[in-house]
Design an enzyme around this catalytic site. Structure first.
Site, PDB file in Angstrom:
ATOM      1  N   THR A  38      -6.241  -1.503   2.610  1.00 40.72           N
ATOM      2  CA  THR A  38      -5.743  -1.641   3.979  1.00 40.72           C
ATOM      3  C   THR A  38      -5.933  -0.378   4.802  1.00 40.72           C
ATOM      4  OG1 THR A  38      -4.097  -3.263   3.252  1.00 40.72           O
ATOM      5  CG2 THR A  38      -3.665  -2.165   5.344  1.00 40.72           C
ATOM      6  N   ASP A  57     -11.900  -5.003  -2.054  1.00 39.85           N
ATOM      7  CA  ASP A  57     -10.544  -5.516  -1.878  1.00 39.85           C
ATOM      8  C   ASP A  57      -9.840  -5.331  -3.216  1.00 39.85           C
ATOM      9  OD1 ASP A  57      -8.353  -7.563  -2.088  1.00 39.85           O
ATOM     10  OD2 ASP A  57      -8.994  -7.984  -0.039  1.00 39.85           O
ATOM     11  N   SER A  58      -8.629  -4.799  -3.199  1.00 41.45           N
ATOM     12  CA  SER A  58      -8.000  -4.447  -4.477  1.00 41.45           C
ATOM     13  C   SER A  58      -7.723  -5.672  -5.354  1.00 41.45           C
ATOM     14  CB  SER A  58      -6.714  -3.644  -4.262  1.00 41.45           C
ATOM     15  OG  SER A  58      -5.680  -4.450  -3.762  1.00 41.45           O
ATOM     16  N   SER A  59      -7.698  -6.864  -4.761  1.00 39.16           N
ATOM     17  CA  SER A  59      -7.551  -8.082  -5.568  1.00 39.16           C
ATOM     18  C   SER A  59      -8.774  -8.315  -6.453  1.00 39.16           C
ATOM     19  CB  SER A  59      -7.342  -9.301  -4.662  1.00 39.16           C
ATOM     20  OG  SER A  59      -6.172  -9.145  -3.898  1.00 39.16           O
ATOM     21  N   THR A  95       5.129   0.564 -10.288  1.00 37.05           N
ATOM     22  CA  THR A  95       4.951  -0.853  -9.960  1.00 37.05           C
ATOM     23  C   THR A  95       5.066  -1.027  -8.454  1.00 37.05           C
ATOM     24  OG1 THR A  95       5.845  -1.622 -12.080  1.00 37.05           O
ATOM     25  CG2 THR A  95       5.986  -3.157 -10.248  1.00 37.05           C
ATOM     26  N   ARG A 123       6.288 -11.088 -21.604  1.00 35.82           N
ATOM     27  CA  ARG A 123       7.412 -10.668 -20.762  1.00 35.82           C
ATOM     28  C   ARG A 123       8.644 -11.492 -21.142  1.00 35.82           C
ATOM     29  NH1 ARG A 123       7.013 -11.298 -15.329  1.00 35.82           N
ATOM     30  NH2 ARG A 123       8.141  -9.357 -14.952  1.00 35.82           N
ATOM     31  N   CYS A 139      12.667  -7.466 -16.538  1.00 39.09           N
ATOM     32  CA  CYS A 139      13.446  -6.641 -15.611  1.00 39.09           C
ATOM     33  C   CYS A 139      12.607  -5.449 -15.146  1.00 39.09           C
ATOM     34  CB  CYS A 139      14.713  -6.118 -16.278  1.00 39.09           C
ATOM     35  SG  CYS A 139      15.815  -7.407 -16.880  1.00 39.09           S
TER      36      CYS A 139
END
Length: 342
Positions: A13, A57-59, A166, A246, A279
């Site tokens: 961005t 694009d970071s995706s 994160t 997870r 978490c």
């Protein structure tokens, strides 16, 4: 002596413009990005640039591109005092984690940054992020050594350890947090370096770059009502070497006999299964409750307080270096780049 910093633009961005016809954000030439920040000319630091072409694009970020980035840093390592990587926010934590493993015994800063608004917009957060990142990347102590010789993410006045970070918000300027490790640097009126929190390399040895990753790994989250056939399908996927699972709370899972049996089968067949909490904050403690203890018995290894991004990239790194799953399990239980608290 003037510090030299290499500014590496991968995309994101920070370097986008709004298309006047469609209103969508589009990448624009890196030279124009630098023209938007005339303050860079006031630096004593010598800034040179490298641009990924086309911008990513970071995706669309991938292990192949992480290898390319590792090569760029390794090839230019001796010519510069630090590196600033401009990167999209969506996968920045994955890239920073991967690079922390790929650049062994790092003696110079590799600072990732970006922005939530394009640098050409009036309210952009990009200018401060970029300017302070360069300042941190160039900073040396009284011995002429880098103040932050590790991979970090700088955003919204904080420098965080890359493999502890994160993305926490798509809306706020405070986009990132390291929930299980304190900030390395606070940038207010003064820039405060918390030396006791920053990794120290072996200054007598050189940095060792690595360029191999093995992405035969998957992440899945447990949830109430998860289906046996789907879990078994994942665990018995051909070529799959590792699973980041997870779990609930401090590392708990349903005490379904089929689940424990499936996990045990996976471990027996050479799969490395790592237990990470859903978490954001806290640590996996598999001996705390009976459910966690049963996971241990099934051969699942603790990810402790690792982020998902760090666990999955660490597995990619280790799998490319070790054929023995037992060796990978052993190293997943140890901190090799400050990624877990033990």
């Amino acid at each position: 002596m003037t510090s030299k910093v290499l500014l590496i633009y991968t995309g994101g961005t920070i370097g986008m413009n709004r298309n006047p016809q469609t209103g969508a954000l589009e990448p624009f030439d890196f030279v124009h990005l630098l023209q938007k920040v005339p303050e860079l000319e006031q630096f004593d630091t010598q800034i040179e640039t490298y641009q990924f072409s086309p911008p990513i694009d970071s995706s669309d970020m991938s292990p192949r591109l992480w290898t390319d980035l590792s090569h760029v840093i390794a090839d230019n390592y001796d010519q510069y005092d630090g590196f600033v990587v401009l990167h999209g926010t969506d996968t920045m934590a994955y890239t920073a984690s991967a690079l922390s493993y790929m650049l062994e015994n790092l003696t110079k800063p590799v600072i990732f940054t970006g922005s939530q608004l394009p640098i050409g917009q009036l309210r952009t957060d990009g200018k401060e992020n970029l300017i302070t990142s360069i300042e941190i990347a160039a900073a040396k102590d009284e011995n002429g050594r880098a103040k932050v010789p590790e991979v970090g993410i700088y955003f919204n006045s904080h420098l965080l350890r890359g493999n502890r970070t994160t993305k926490q918000s798509a809306e706020e300027f405070n986009a990132f947090e390291s929930f299980n490790y304190p900030h390395l640097v606070e940038a207010g009126v003064n820039i405060v370096y918390h030396k006791n929190r920053i990794l120290q390399p072996d200054w007598d040895k050189s940095m060792t770059p690595h360029f191999r990753l093995d992405n035969n790994v998957i992440i899945f989250s447990l949830f109430p009502g998860i289906r046996e056939d789907l879990i078994r399908h994942i665990i018995h996927t051909p070529n799959l070497k590792a699973i980041v699972m997870r779990t609930f709370g401090s590392g708990n899972a349903p005490q379904s006999p089929w689940l424990l049996k499936a996990l045990k089968e996976g471990t027996k067949n050479g799969k490395v299964i790592v237990n990470i909490s859903q978490c954001m904050q806290g640590c996996v403690e598999m001996s705390r409750y009976d459910t966690g203890f049963h996971l241990q018995e099934a051969g699942v290894v603790s990810g402790y307080d690792s982020t998902v991004e760090s666990a999955v990239t660490k597995l990619m790194f280790l799998q490319s270096h070790y054929d023995d799953p037992e060796q990978v399990r052993d190293i997943m239980n140890r901190s090799i780049r400050g990624e877990i608290t033990k």
